[in-house]
Write an enzyme that holds these catalytic residues in place. Structure first.
Site, PDB file in Angstrom:
ATOM      1  N   HIS A 286       0.339  10.880  -5.110  1.00 19.34           N
ATOM      2  CA  HIS A 286       0.570   9.476  -5.432  1.00 19.34           C
ATOM      3  C   HIS A 286      -0.464   8.573  -4.766  1.00 19.34           C
ATOM      4  O   HIS A 286      -0.961   8.851  -3.672  1.00 19.34           O
ATOM      5  CB  HIS A 286       1.961   9.038  -4.967  1.00 19.34           C
ATOM      6  CG  HIS A 286       3.070   9.451  -5.881  1.00 19.34           C
ATOM      7  ND1 HIS A 286       3.093   9.112  -7.215  1.00 19.34           N
ATOM      8  CD2 HIS A 286       4.209  10.166  -5.642  1.00 19.34           C
ATOM      9  CE1 HIS A 286       4.203   9.593  -7.767  1.00 19.34           C
ATOM     10  NE2 HIS A 286       4.895  10.241  -6.842  1.00 19.34           N
TER      11      HIS A 286
ATOM     12  N   CYS B 237      -3.122   7.479  -8.654  1.00 20.96           N
ATOM     13  CA  CYS B 237      -3.128   6.160  -9.291  1.00 20.96           C
ATOM     14  C   CYS B 237      -3.871   5.154  -8.413  1.00 20.96           C
ATOM     15  O   CYS B 237      -3.905   5.274  -7.195  1.00 20.96           O
ATOM     16  CB  CYS B 237      -1.698   5.685  -9.524  1.00 20.96           C
ATOM     17  SG  CYS B 237      -0.791   6.701 -10.712  1.00 20.96           S
TER      18      CYS B 237
END
Length: 320
Positions: free
Chosen positions: A91, A143
């Site tokens: 992440h 991301c």
């Protein structure tokens, strides 16, 4: 720079098992990358590759402190001419800048398994510590990873290349944790009523928190000249305002994977007989993702010289 004397790597895969943020392909990504690195083409010695995942049997969990320690050891070992590589799959998030003179700016960070954020300032400081002539390539499949090395020059990105969008075809989970979720998580741990994430991280992690929060003066540099040439090279899975895809196992039993990591591995395999520059790897990875109709656009941040340099300074003849 000639081919490096040593080739050092830190590979980090975070799946966040048994949490609301669980991903599926990140550990697979770095396992596959390890095989790429030890191939004759790149020539990494397995003993020079440090591996951190949150698999149940992992010897080293990818906490913020462990990742930064591994990266610090790698930089400390580096000598002129060495090749350093960090592959992160997990992440990412965007956080409000601590640059109070620019309150609407957001900065990029990766999210270790314990949420102890590692920020663009931390990566800039690592690059600044490199001995002259050593290179440090970061491949971040996360991301909001565009710009993850603070102040690195954009070679391929939102302001340098026109973006087309085809619409995502495959079902996937974005490798992103909303900033608000991180804030709520730490508020429950620290019992401090503030929206300042730095306060929470400093309270919970102390000296292991990001330099961005421990030394905010490092961020007050908007009016200083841009740094000159350095050997930091960032291949990001997407632009700073985009998400990267984590693909679950297919019904046919295929492995889960990160879309960008997989695209890079496809590019390297399909071009095994020739040298590829950093710029070519990113452009070709964009083409793979576009053909598969992913709405993410990998970026490249580095000096002009390193944009055209061979990716990881691979050997001239991959079979040697």
């Amino acid at each position: 720079m000639e081919n490096g004397k040593k080739r050092l790597a830190v590979l980090v895969g975070c799946n966040y098992p048994n949490t609301p943020n669980e991903l599926h392909g990140c550990i697979n990504d770095v396992l596959a990358m390890r095989e790429v690195l030890i191939s004759p083409r790149f020539g990494f010695d397995q003993s020079h590759i440090e591996f951190l995942t949150d698999a149940p049997d992992s010897l080293a969990m990818p906490t913020g402190a462990n990742i930064k320690s591994a990266l610090g050891r790698m930089v400390d070992q580096a000598e002129p001419g060495d090749v350093l590589f960090f592959h992160y799959s997990g992440h990412g998030t965007r956080i409000p800048s601590v640059r109070h003179v620019h309150p609407f700016r957001q900065d990029e960070a990766i999210v270790p398994c314990d949420f102890n954020l590692i920020t663009d300032v931390d990566f800039r400081q690592l690059v600044n510590r490199l001995p002259k002539g050593a290179s440090f390539t970061i491949l971040s499949d996360s991301c909001h990873s565009g710009g993850l090395i603070d102040k690195e020059k954009e070679q391929i990105g939102p302001s340098s290349l026109t973006i087309t969008s085809n619409g995502t075809l495959l079902s996937h989970r974005p490798k992103s944790i909303p900033f608000e979720s991180i804030l709520q998580h730490f508020a429950s741990l620290t019992n401090i009523n503030t929206s300042d994430i730095g306060t929470h991280l400093l309270e919970f992690f102390g000296a292991n928190a990001s330099l961005k929060f421990r030394f905010p003066q490092l961020e007050l540099d908007l009016f200083e000249p841009q740094i000159g040439h350095d050997e930091g090279i960032l291949l990001s899975g997407c632009q700073a305002n985009e998400t990267s895809a984590d693909m679950s196992p297919t019904e046919g039993g295929g492995k889960a994977y990160g879309a960008f990591s997989n695209a890079v591995q496809i590019v390297l395999k399909e071009n095994s007989d020739r040298l590829l520059s950093n710029k070519q790897v990113v452009i070709l990875a964009r083409e793979v993702l576009q053909a598969r109709r992913f709405e993410q656009h990998p970026c490249l941040y580095c000096s002009d010289e390193n944009a055209d340099a061979a990716f990881l300074w691979q050997h001239e003849r991959s079979g040697v």
